[in-house]
Design a protein around this motif. Structure first.
Motif, mmCIF file in Angstrom:
data_model
loop_
_atom_site.group_PDB
_atom_site.id
_atom_site.type_symbol
_atom_site.label_atom_id
_atom_site.label_comp_id
_atom_site.label_asym_id
_atom_site.label_seq_id
_atom_site.Cartn_x
_atom_site.Cartn_y
_atom_site.Cartn_z
ATOM 1 N N PRO A 69 -6.593 -0.259 -2.195
ATOM 2 C CA PRO A 69 -7.802 -0.868 -1.624
ATOM 3 C C PRO A 69 -8.913 0.136 -1.323
ATOM 4 N N TYR A 97 -9.030 -6.795 -2.894
ATOM 5 C CA TYR A 97 -7.648 -6.868 -2.410
ATOM 6 C C TYR A 97 -7.362 -8.058 -1.485
ATOM 7 N N ARG A 125 -2.040 -1.662 -6.323
ATOM 8 C CA ARG A 125 -3.465 -1.620 -5.988
ATOM 9 C C ARG A 125 -3.712 -0.549 -4.925
ATOM 10 N N ASN A 179 0.825 -1.212 0.000
ATOM 11 C CA ASN A 179 0.000 0.000 0.000
ATOM 12 C C ASN A 179 0.855 1.257 0.000
ATOM 13 N N THR A 231 -4.505 -10.664 -2.823
ATOM 14 C CA THR A 231 -3.170 -10.880 -2.262
ATOM 15 C C THR A 231 -2.955 -12.309 -1.776
#
Length: 399
Positions: free
Chosen positions: A372, A352, A370, A269, A356
């Motif tokens: 989320p 997400y 990505r 993230n 993952t």
């Protein structure tokens, strides 16, 4: 396994649920107390299974003093196993702890859903290895320390979470679980899992970096380390690469800090946030095609370094660029790009947490770019595609 055995089971492959329980700090009890605690655990498990309408007599069980591993029947209903049994176990333990304050118990409860086969000493299958890793996961241990009033922490493998929780039926909700990565360099183990402390809000909320400064502060990063000397000047026909700003440098340092604590999801993230911050697109949550030339080439080197060091050169932008060589990074090739990086096989719109769970070290899965927080919007997949294609087209200029 101990009770039950496999002598009457024909050879073959069987999809089964395996569960494991382990007592926290069992070593603190004396010899006599351990005997009492084992009896109490057996009684509590009986009560909890019966209250969840599960027949523990049908489980194939193997006890180890401070816990138990059990393989459940093949026709077991996942709902009472995943939803009800942890709750009834929590209540039975609470009753025990009130009556026995000097021998109070906290349990880690791990569950996997995998293929097993009967073997000479019980059952064989990698699921048993996964169960053991989840049962001893640092996140599960830490959850009971962080929430001292809790009695049960439950941790599920990705397959069981996908089968039982992702449909969000019968009271099972994804939001009740925290997505974690169980990682052991010594054991060569790395898998996504899903954790909840029964009766308490998730102690480890998934990273959702809306504000870059807040995320960096929460991770308590050390002083940022500036990247190595800049690359040689680019050929005249290429515009000069923009420098990294202070906020981007802090984000890069935060990625390294997260990976140093084996927090892969936070690092993923934060990598996305660093890329967005570099082109002043944090609030919008996506990179436009026109932003590509403004992405600093030094950013990719700075972000690639911690990913490469953490994964042994298996993850990171450099590993991704190598695998994508010759693909031709046009929008029409996005699906093939995703397949090469292991980002999907059958469901391109998977959110997400389930996304993952596919991560392996066989392919350069991370960074995923990505976001989320954007997945609540219908256009999130188009935004992700645009970000991925813009970033990887720019990476071709990185030397």
């Amino acid at each position: 396994m101990g009770e039950g055995g496999t002598s009457r089971v024909p050879p073959g492959l069987y999809k089964r649920v395996a569960i494991g329980v382990d007592i926290r700090d069992y070593h603190r009890f004396t010899h006599w107390e351990q005997d009492e605690v084992q009896r109490a655990l057996n009684r509590v498990l009986d009560l909890a299974a019966a209250a969840a309408y599960l027949d523990r007599g049908q489980w194939e069980r193997d006890s180890a003093g401070d816990g138990e591993v059990a393989l459940l029947p093949g026709d077991v209903n996942l709902v009472p196993v995943v939803r009800d049994f942890p709750m009834t176990l929590d209540r039975a333990l609470a009753d025990h702890n009130r009556a026995n304050p000097t021998r109070s118990l906290q349990l880690r409860l791990a569950m996997v859903f995998d293929v097993f086969s009967p073997a000479d000493l019980g059952w064989a299958g990698v699921g048993m290895t996964v169960l053991n890793r989840l049962l001893n996961a640092q996140q599960a241990r830490a959850a009971l320390v962080d929430v001292p009033t809790a009695t049960v922490v439950q941790i599920l493998c990705g397959k069981l979470f996908e089968a039982a929780v992702e449909p969000e039926m019968h009271g099972l909700r994804r939001a009740d679980f925290t997505n974690v990565i169980v990682h052991s360099r010594q054991k060569g183990f790395h898998q996504a899992a899903h954790l909840r402390v029964i009766g308490h809000a998730p102690p480890l909320p998934p990273p959702k970096p809306r504000n870059l400064a807040d995320v960096v502060a929460e991770l308590a990063t050390p002083e940022p380390v500036r990247p190595a000397d800049p690359d040689p000047p680019k050929p005249p026909e290429r515009p000069p690469s923009p420098p990294l700003g202070p906020a981007v440098e802090k984000a890069v340092a935060a990625v390294a800090a997260a990976l140093s604590h084996d927090d892969v999801l936070a690092a993923d993230n934060l990598t996305t946030m660093a890329v967005l911050e570099a082109v002043d697109r944090t609030l919008q949550g996506t990179v436009r095609t026109a932003d590509g030339p403004n992405l600093p080439l030094a950013l990719f080197a700075a972000l690639d370094k911690p990913w490469s060091e953490f994964s042994g050169d298996r993850w990171g932008f450099r590993a991704q660029r190598h695998l994508l060589a010759g693909l031709g990074l046009r929008d029409s090739r996005f699906d093939e790009l995703c397949e090469r990086l292991g980002w999907w096989s059958d469901d391109p719109a998977r959110r997400y947490p389930g996304f993952t769970a596919r991560a392996t070290r066989d392919r350069p899965f991370y960074p995923t770019l990505r976001h989320p927080d954007r997945e609540c919007f219908p256009e999130w997949r188009d935004e992700w595609k645009r970000t991925v294609m813009t970033v990887h087209q720019r990476i071709q200029d990185w030397e």
